[in-house]
Design a protein around this motif. Structure first.
Motif, PDB file in Angstrom:
ATOM      1  N   HIS A 100      -7.716  10.364 -11.384  1.00  0.00           N
ATOM      2  CA  HIS A 100      -6.958  11.153 -10.238  1.00  0.00           C
ATOM      3  C   HIS A 100      -6.027  11.954 -11.117  1.00  0.00           C
ATOM      4  O   HIS A 100      -5.866  13.194 -10.542  1.00  0.00           O
ATOM      5  CB  HIS A 100      -6.032  10.107  -9.362  1.00  0.00           C
ATOM      6  N   CYS A 129      -0.488  12.173  -4.917  1.00  0.00           N
ATOM      7  CA  CYS A 129      -1.427  11.855  -3.960  1.00  0.00           C
ATOM      8  C   CYS A 129      -2.411  10.627  -4.447  1.00  0.00           C
ATOM      9  O   CYS A 129      -3.635  10.636  -3.721  1.00  0.00           O
ATOM     10  CB  CYS A 129      -2.248  13.069  -3.328  1.00  0.00           C
ATOM     11  N   PHE A 130      -2.020   9.886  -4.927  1.00  0.00           N
ATOM     12  CA  PHE A 130      -2.855   8.809  -5.465  1.00  0.00           C
ATOM     13  C   PHE A 130      -2.669   7.515  -4.465  1.00  0.00           C
ATOM     14  O   PHE A 130      -1.223   7.131  -4.333  1.00  0.00           O
ATOM     15  CB  PHE A 130      -2.482   8.201  -6.978  1.00  0.00           C
ATOM     16  N   GLU A 131      -3.816   6.936  -3.966  1.00  0.00           N
ATOM     17  CA  GLU A 131      -3.434   5.797  -2.952  1.00  0.00           C
ATOM     18  C   GLU A 131      -3.646   4.434  -3.855  1.00  0.00           C
ATOM     19  O   GLU A 131      -4.490   4.452  -4.441  1.00  0.00           O
ATOM     20  CB  GLU A 131      -4.461   5.906  -1.772  1.00  0.00           C
ATOM     21  N   GLU A 139      -3.039   0.049  -3.859  1.00  0.00           N
ATOM     22  CA  GLU A 139      -2.809  -1.055  -3.073  1.00  0.00           C
ATOM     23  C   GLU A 139      -2.608  -2.155  -3.932  1.00  0.00           C
ATOM     24  O   GLU A 139      -3.613  -2.232  -4.949  1.00  0.00           O
ATOM     25  CB  GLU A 139      -3.966  -1.340  -2.325  1.00  0.00           C
ATOM     26  N   SER A 155       4.151   8.178 -12.003  1.00  0.00           N
ATOM     27  CA  SER A 155       3.051   7.319 -11.008  1.00  0.00           C
ATOM     28  C   SER A 155       3.481   5.881 -10.872  1.00  0.00           C
ATOM     29  O   SER A 155       3.767   5.202  -9.908  1.00  0.00           O
ATOM     30  CB  SER A 155       1.772   7.682 -11.015  1.00  0.00           C
ATOM     31  N   ASN A 200       4.898   3.215   3.139  1.00  0.00           N
ATOM     32  CA  ASN A 200       4.128   4.174   2.309  1.00  0.00           C
ATOM     33  C   ASN A 200       4.818   5.242   1.952  1.00  0.00           C
ATOM     34  O   ASN A 200       5.751   5.943   2.376  1.00  0.00           O
ATOM     35  CB  ASN A 200       3.030   4.800   3.210  1.00  0.00           C
ATOM     36  N   THR A 209       1.037   5.853  -1.265  1.00  0.00           N
ATOM     37  CA  THR A 209       0.615   7.246  -1.753  1.00  0.00           C
ATOM     38  C   THR A 209       1.583   7.570  -2.691  1.00  0.00           C
ATOM     39  O   THR A 209       2.851   7.680  -2.297  1.00  0.00           O
ATOM     40  CB  THR A 209       0.097   7.917  -0.537  1.00  0.00           C
ATOM     41  N   THR A 210       1.477   7.960  -4.019  1.00  0.00           N
ATOM     42  CA  THR A 210       2.261   8.507  -4.856  1.00  0.00           C
ATOM     43  C   THR A 210       2.339  10.161  -4.419  1.00  0.00           C
ATOM     44  O   THR A 210       1.729  10.632  -3.731  1.00  0.00           O
ATOM     45  CB  THR A 210       2.049   8.367  -6.256  1.00  0.00           C
ATOM     46  N   LYS A 213       0.945  -1.125   0.023  1.00  0.00           N
ATOM     47  CA  LYS A 213      -0.170  -0.083   0.034  1.00  0.00           C
ATOM     48  C   LYS A 213       0.849   1.365  -0.020  1.00  0.00           C
ATOM     49  O   LYS A 213       1.704   1.307   0.644  1.00  0.00           O
ATOM     50  CB  LYS A 213      -0.931   0.117   1.112  1.00  0.00           C
TER      51      LYS A 213
END
Length: 87
Positions: A57, A9-11, A13, A73, A87, A5-6, A3
């Motif tokens: 996104h 801000c892209f989460e 998993e 990303s 993370n 976050t780039t 999991k």
């Protein structure tokens, strides 16, 4: 499970098992010569639904999804896979 976050801000998993896929390796190799292969890399790495979330996104107000931002990303996601648990 990875999991993270780039920086955009892209989460995300994903299961580490997706990395053990020769088709993903082939797509990454292809993307070095053919930038359109990034789409296949995204699909194999993230799956259809999560790829759609990434595109949405990153979508600009005029409706475009910048290739450079998608590529950045994907690189960040691959880098996160090398650091399980962070993370």
């Amino acid at each position: 499970m990875v999991k993270g976050t780039t920086s955009a801000c892209f989460e995300f998993e994903l299961d580490e098992k997706v990395l053990d896929n020769m088709e993903l390796v082939d797509a990454v190799a292809e993307s070095e010569e053919n930038p359109t292969a990034v789409s296949q890399v995204c699909l194999l790495l993230l799956g259809k639904a999560q790829r759609r979330r990434l595109y949405d996104h990153l979508r600009t107000p005029d409706g475009r999804v910048p290739v450079e931002q998608v590529t950045a990303s994907v690189v960040e996601i691959f880098n996160a896979c090398g650091r399980p648990g962070k993370n």
